[in-house]
Design a protein around this motif. Structure first.
Motif, PDB file in Angstrom:
ATOM      1  N   MET A 162      14.169 -23.471 -36.026  1.00 17.25           N
ATOM      2  CA  MET A 162      13.487 -22.230 -36.390  1.00 17.25           C
ATOM      3  C   MET A 162      12.329 -21.923 -35.440  1.00 17.25           C
ATOM      4  SD  MET A 162      15.391 -21.031 -38.679  1.00 17.25           S
ATOM      5  CE  MET A 162      14.478 -19.656 -39.369  1.00 17.25           C
ATOM      6  N   ALA A 163      11.652 -22.937 -34.936  1.00 15.34           N
ATOM      7  CA  ALA A 163      10.602 -22.706 -33.928  1.00 15.34           C
ATOM      8  C   ALA A 163      11.215 -22.102 -32.669  1.00 15.34           C
ATOM      9  CB  ALA A 163       9.860 -24.001 -33.615  1.00 15.34           C
ATOM     10  N   ARG A 164      12.398 -22.587 -32.261  1.00 14.39           N
ATOM     11  CA  ARG A 164      13.083 -21.997 -31.103  1.00 14.39           C
ATOM     12  C   ARG A 164      13.465 -20.547 -31.412  1.00 14.39           C
ATOM     13  NH1 ARG A 164      11.589 -26.291 -30.727  1.00 14.39           N
ATOM     14  NH2 ARG A 164       9.792 -24.995 -30.262  1.00 14.39           N
ATOM     15  N   GLY A 165      13.799 -20.269 -32.680  1.00  8.29           N
ATOM     16  CA  GLY A 165      14.131 -18.908 -33.085  1.00  8.29           C
ATOM     17  C   GLY A 165      12.962 -17.966 -32.953  1.00  8.29           C
ATOM     18  N   GLN A 166      11.776 -18.412 -33.373  1.00  5.09           N
ATOM     19  CA  GLN A 166      10.598 -17.553 -33.251  1.00  5.09           C
ATOM     20  C   GLN A 166      10.306 -17.263 -31.783  1.00  5.09           C
ATOM     21  OE1 GLN A 166       6.941 -19.028 -34.993  1.00  5.09           O
ATOM     22  NE2 GLN A 166       5.917 -17.082 -34.689  1.00  5.09           N
ATOM     23  N   GLU A 167      10.379 -18.297 -30.945  1.00  2.00           N
ATOM     24  CA  GLU A 167      10.152 -18.103 -29.508  1.00  2.00           C
ATOM     25  C   GLU A 167      11.187 -17.140 -28.924  1.00  2.00           C
ATOM     26  OE1 GLU A 167      10.576 -22.089 -28.065  1.00  2.00           O
ATOM     27  OE2 GLU A 167       8.697 -22.745 -28.976  1.00  2.00           O
ATOM     28  N   ALA A 168      12.455 -17.343 -29.270  1.00  4.98           N
ATOM     29  CA  ALA A 168      13.529 -16.519 -28.725  1.00  4.98           C
ATOM     30  C   ALA A 168      13.439 -15.075 -29.220  1.00  4.98           C
ATOM     31  CB  ALA A 168      14.886 -17.122 -29.085  1.00  4.98           C
ATOM     32  N   LEU A 169      13.066 -14.880 -30.496  1.00  6.69           N
ATOM     33  CA  LEU A 169      12.916 -13.534 -31.034  1.00  6.69           C
ATOM     34  C   LEU A 169      11.786 -12.796 -30.315  1.00  6.69           C
ATOM     35  CD1 LEU A 169      13.616 -11.289 -33.043  1.00  6.69           C
ATOM     36  CD2 LEU A 169      12.103 -12.423 -34.694  1.00  6.69           C
TER      37      LEU A 169
ATOM     38  N   LEU B 270      10.742 -13.265 -27.296  1.00  5.77           N
ATOM     39  CA  LEU B 270      11.242 -12.921 -25.956  1.00  5.77           C
ATOM     40  C   LEU B 270      12.207 -11.742 -26.012  1.00  5.77           C
ATOM     41  CD1 LEU B 270      11.846 -16.491 -24.495  1.00  5.77           C
ATOM     42  CD2 LEU B 270      10.038 -14.877 -23.818  1.00  5.77           C
ATOM     43  N   GLU B 271      13.105 -11.734 -27.000  1.00  8.00           N
ATOM     44  CA  GLU B 271      14.076 -10.645 -27.121  1.00  8.00           C
ATOM     45  C   GLU B 271      13.373  -9.328 -27.442  1.00  8.00           C
ATOM     46  OE1 GLU B 271      17.907  -8.851 -27.089  1.00  8.00           O
ATOM     47  OE2 GLU B 271      17.042 -10.631 -26.157  1.00  8.00           O
ATOM     48  N   LEU B 272      12.342  -9.368 -28.279  1.00  9.23           N
ATOM     49  CA  LEU B 272      11.570  -8.154 -28.563  1.00  9.23           C
ATOM     50  C   LEU B 272      10.938  -7.628 -27.276  1.00  9.23           C
ATOM     51  CD1 LEU B 272       9.965  -9.252 -31.930  1.00  9.23           C
ATOM     52  CD2 LEU B 272      11.378  -7.199 -31.613  1.00  9.23           C
ATOM     53  N   ARG B 273      10.390  -8.523 -26.456  1.00  6.48           N
ATOM     54  CA  ARG B 273       9.811  -8.106 -25.166  1.00  6.48           C
ATOM     55  C   ARG B 273      10.874  -7.511 -24.257  1.00  6.48           C
ATOM     56  NH1 ARG B 273       6.806 -13.038 -22.610  1.00  6.48           N
ATOM     57  NH2 ARG B 273       6.632 -11.560 -20.893  1.00  6.48           N
ATOM     58  N   ARG B 274      12.062  -8.133 -24.196  1.00  7.59           N
ATOM     59  CA  ARG B 274      13.146  -7.652 -23.330  1.00  7.59           C
ATOM     60  C   ARG B 274      13.591  -6.247 -23.713  1.00  7.59           C
ATOM     61  NH1 ARG B 274      14.517 -12.911 -22.797  1.00  7.59           N
ATOM     62  NH2 ARG B 274      15.599 -13.148 -24.755  1.00  7.59           N
ATOM     63  N   ARG B 275      13.562  -5.939 -25.004  1.00 11.42           N
ATOM     64  CA  ARG B 275      14.062  -4.645 -25.483  1.00 11.42           C
ATOM     65  C   ARG B 275      13.030  -3.524 -25.389  1.00 11.42           C
ATOM     66  NH1 ARG B 275      18.241  -5.435 -30.460  1.00 11.42           N
ATOM     67  NH2 ARG B 275      19.418  -7.183 -29.601  1.00 11.42           N
ATOM     68  N   ARG B 276      11.817  -3.830 -25.002  1.00  9.55           N
ATOM     69  CA  ARG B 276      10.781  -2.794 -24.903  1.00  9.55           C
ATOM     70  C   ARG B 276      11.065  -1.870 -23.726  1.00  9.55           C
ATOM     71  NH1 ARG B 276       7.379  -6.410 -27.354  1.00  9.55           N
ATOM     72  NH2 ARG B 276       7.308  -5.757 -29.521  1.00  9.55           N
ATOM     73  N   LEU B 277      10.828  -0.595 -23.928  1.00 11.21           N
ATOM     74  CA  LEU B 277      11.006   0.408 -22.891  1.00 11.21           C
ATOM     75  C   LEU B 277      10.154   0.043 -21.678  1.00 11.21           C
ATOM     76  CD1 LEU B 277      12.420   3.095 -22.347  1.00 11.21           C
ATOM     77  CD2 LEU B 277      10.373   4.245 -23.192  1.00 11.21           C
ATOM     78  N   GLY B 278      10.758   0.006 -20.525  1.00 10.05           N
ATOM     79  CA  GLY B 278      10.036  -0.285 -19.290  1.00 10.05           C
ATOM     80  C   GLY B 278       9.745  -1.757 -19.060  1.00 10.05           C
TER      81      GLY B 278
ATOM     82  N   ASP C  34       9.754  -5.360 -17.662  1.00  9.89           N
ATOM     83  CA  ASP C  34      10.156  -5.971 -16.392  1.00  9.89           C
ATOM     84  C   ASP C  34      10.875  -7.275 -16.740  1.00  9.89           C
ATOM     85  OD1 ASP C  34      10.482  -7.217 -13.957  1.00  9.89           O
ATOM     86  OD2 ASP C  34       8.399  -6.892 -13.300  1.00  9.89           O
ATOM     87  N   LEU C  35      12.193  -7.223 -16.788  1.00 13.24           N
ATOM     88  CA  LEU C  35      12.989  -8.372 -17.232  1.00 13.24           C
ATOM     89  C   LEU C  35      12.783  -9.597 -16.355  1.00 13.24           C
ATOM     90  CD1 LEU C  35      16.294  -6.570 -18.278  1.00 13.24           C
ATOM     91  CD2 LEU C  35      14.319  -7.172 -19.684  1.00 13.24           C
ATOM     92  N   SER C  36      12.392  -9.393 -15.098  1.00  9.65           N
ATOM     93  CA  SER C  36      12.173 -10.533 -14.199  1.00  9.65           C
ATOM     94  C   SER C  36      10.942 -11.346 -14.605  1.00  9.65           C
ATOM     95  CB  SER C  36      12.045 -10.060 -12.754  1.00  9.65           C
ATOM     96  OG  SER C  36      10.833  -9.334 -12.578  1.00  9.65           O
ATOM     97  N   LYS C  37      10.064 -10.766 -15.418  1.00  6.42           N
ATOM     98  CA  LYS C  37       8.839 -11.465 -15.842  1.00  6.42           C
ATOM     99  C   LYS C  37       8.960 -12.077 -17.242  1.00  6.42           C
ATOM    100  CE  LYS C  37       5.828  -8.538 -13.101  1.00  6.42           C
ATOM    101  NZ  LYS C  37       5.312  -9.175 -12.024  1.00  6.42           N
ATOM    102  N   ILE C  38      10.119 -11.902 -17.872  1.00  6.08           N
ATOM    103  CA  ILE C  38      10.323 -12.436 -19.221  1.00  6.08           C
ATOM    104  C   ILE C  38      11.223 -13.656 -19.107  1.00  6.08           C
ATOM    105  CG2 ILE C  38      11.166 -11.964 -21.549  1.00  6.08           C
ATOM    106  CD1 ILE C  38      10.622  -8.970 -20.949  1.00  6.08           C
ATOM    107  N   PRO C  39      10.718 -14.837 -19.500  1.00  7.16           N
ATOM    108  CA  PRO C  39      11.539 -16.047 -19.384  1.00  7.16           C
ATOM    109  C   PRO C  39      12.797 -15.994 -20.243  1.00  7.16           C
ATOM    110  CG  PRO C  39       9.355 -16.551 -20.298  1.00  7.16           C
ATOM    111  CD  PRO C  39       9.424 -15.071 -20.099  1.00  7.16           C
ATOM    112  N   GLN C  40      13.774 -16.780 -19.849  1.00 13.24           N
ATOM    113  CA  GLN C  40      14.997 -16.916 -20.648  1.00 13.24           C
ATOM    114  C   GLN C  40      14.687 -17.804 -21.854  1.00 13.24           C
ATOM    115  OE1 GLN C  40      18.030 -15.366 -20.146  1.00 13.24           O
ATOM    116  NE2 GLN C  40      16.691 -14.236 -18.779  1.00 13.24           N
ATOM    117  N   PRO C  41      15.414 -17.624 -22.961  1.00 11.55           N
ATOM    118  CA  PRO C  41      15.195 -18.494 -24.124  1.00 11.55           C
ATOM    119  C   PRO C  41      15.637 -19.924 -23.822  1.00 11.55           C
ATOM    120  CG  PRO C  41      17.074 -17.049 -24.483  1.00 11.55           C
ATOM    121  CD  PRO C  41      16.444 -16.618 -23.176  1.00 11.55           C
ATOM    122  N   ALA C  42      15.126 -20.851 -24.606  1.00  9.54           N
ATOM    123  CA  ALA C  42      15.453 -22.275 -24.434  1.00  9.54           C
ATOM    124  C   ALA C  42      16.947 -22.498 -24.617  1.00  9.54           C
ATOM    125  CB  ALA C  42      14.678 -23.106 -25.445  1.00  9.54           C
ATOM    126  N   PRO C  43      17.534 -23.345 -23.775  1.00  7.15           N
ATOM    127  CA  PRO C  43      18.958 -23.679 -23.925  1.00  7.15           C
ATOM    128  C   PRO C  43      19.147 -24.754 -24.992  1.00  7.15           C
ATOM    129  CG  PRO C  43      18.056 -24.863 -22.059  1.00  7.15           C
ATOM    130  CD  PRO C  43      16.940 -23.992 -22.608  1.00  7.15           C
TER     131      PRO C  43
END
Length: 187
Positions: free
Chosen positions: A145-152, A154-162, A164-173
């Motif tokens: 669930m901690a990984r879920g909060q981190e990943a959520l 990040l996903e909220l940041r990725r979906r924001r208008l404008g 910069d996807l290159s500055k948003i880390p990928q979620p933990a594998p």
């Protein structure tokens, strides 16, 4: 099960705070088909089984999931209440059986996400060892669930208008991706 809980019964309450609106959170968590993409530390495989109704009810997925510990779970997630901005409910059937309820509440620029998870483990490994390893299995859930909060977040940041996807880390594998099956960790 009566009044006494079995060693294979688990009840968890998880609370997250994320920057975003309840609608944004609902759009992500309410779309189980995308879980493996944005929460890959836990969701290894997600396959839609039933498209369900327009309100989301009846929609179901086969899930192959894991936490930090080196075992996996296979189960069916079915949406049992409409997916709305206040939350929704699910049922689990398979290696885990029970119910989950997501609720979303706006608090300033953040959404408080609450997840109530009441399940019984039916996977043979968990059933056999729950009496001894229940604290480890509970810690495994908290890790997931901690990984879920981190990943959520990040996903909220990725979906924001404008964004910069290159500055948003990928979620933990996922952890412990075993190349060969060990007999005592049957998937």
């Amino acid at each position: 099960m009566g009044d006494s809980k079995s060693s294979t019964d688990y009840e968890f309450l998880t609370v997250w705070r994320v920057a975003g609106t309840p609608r944004e959170v609902m759009d992500i968590l309410g779309d189980a088909g995308t879980l493996a993409r944005w929460w890959p530390a836990v969701y290894l495989t997600v396959e839609q089984l039933d498209p369900g109704n327009p309100d989301g009810t009846g929609k179901s997925f086969f899930l192959h999931t894991k936490g930090w510990l080196p075992y996996t779970l296979k189960w069916r997630l079915t949406v049992t209440e409409p997916v709305i901005e206040q939350g929704f409910a699910i049922a689990a059937q398979g290696d885990l059986n029970g119910t989950g309820r997501w609720t979303f509440e706006q608090d300033g620029p953040e959404t408080v996400v609450t997840y109530e998870w009441k399940v019984s483990a039916s996977k043979p490994l968990l059933r056999r060892l729950s009496w001894l390893l229940k604290p480890a299995f509970a810690a495994n859930h908290r890790w997931a669930m901690a990984r879920g909060q981190e990943a959520l977040a990040l996903e909220l940041r990725r979906r924001r208008l404008g964004a910069d996807l290159s500055k948003i880390p990928q979620p933990a594998p996922p952890t412990f991706t075993l190349r060969r099956r060990l007999p005592w960790i049957s998937s």
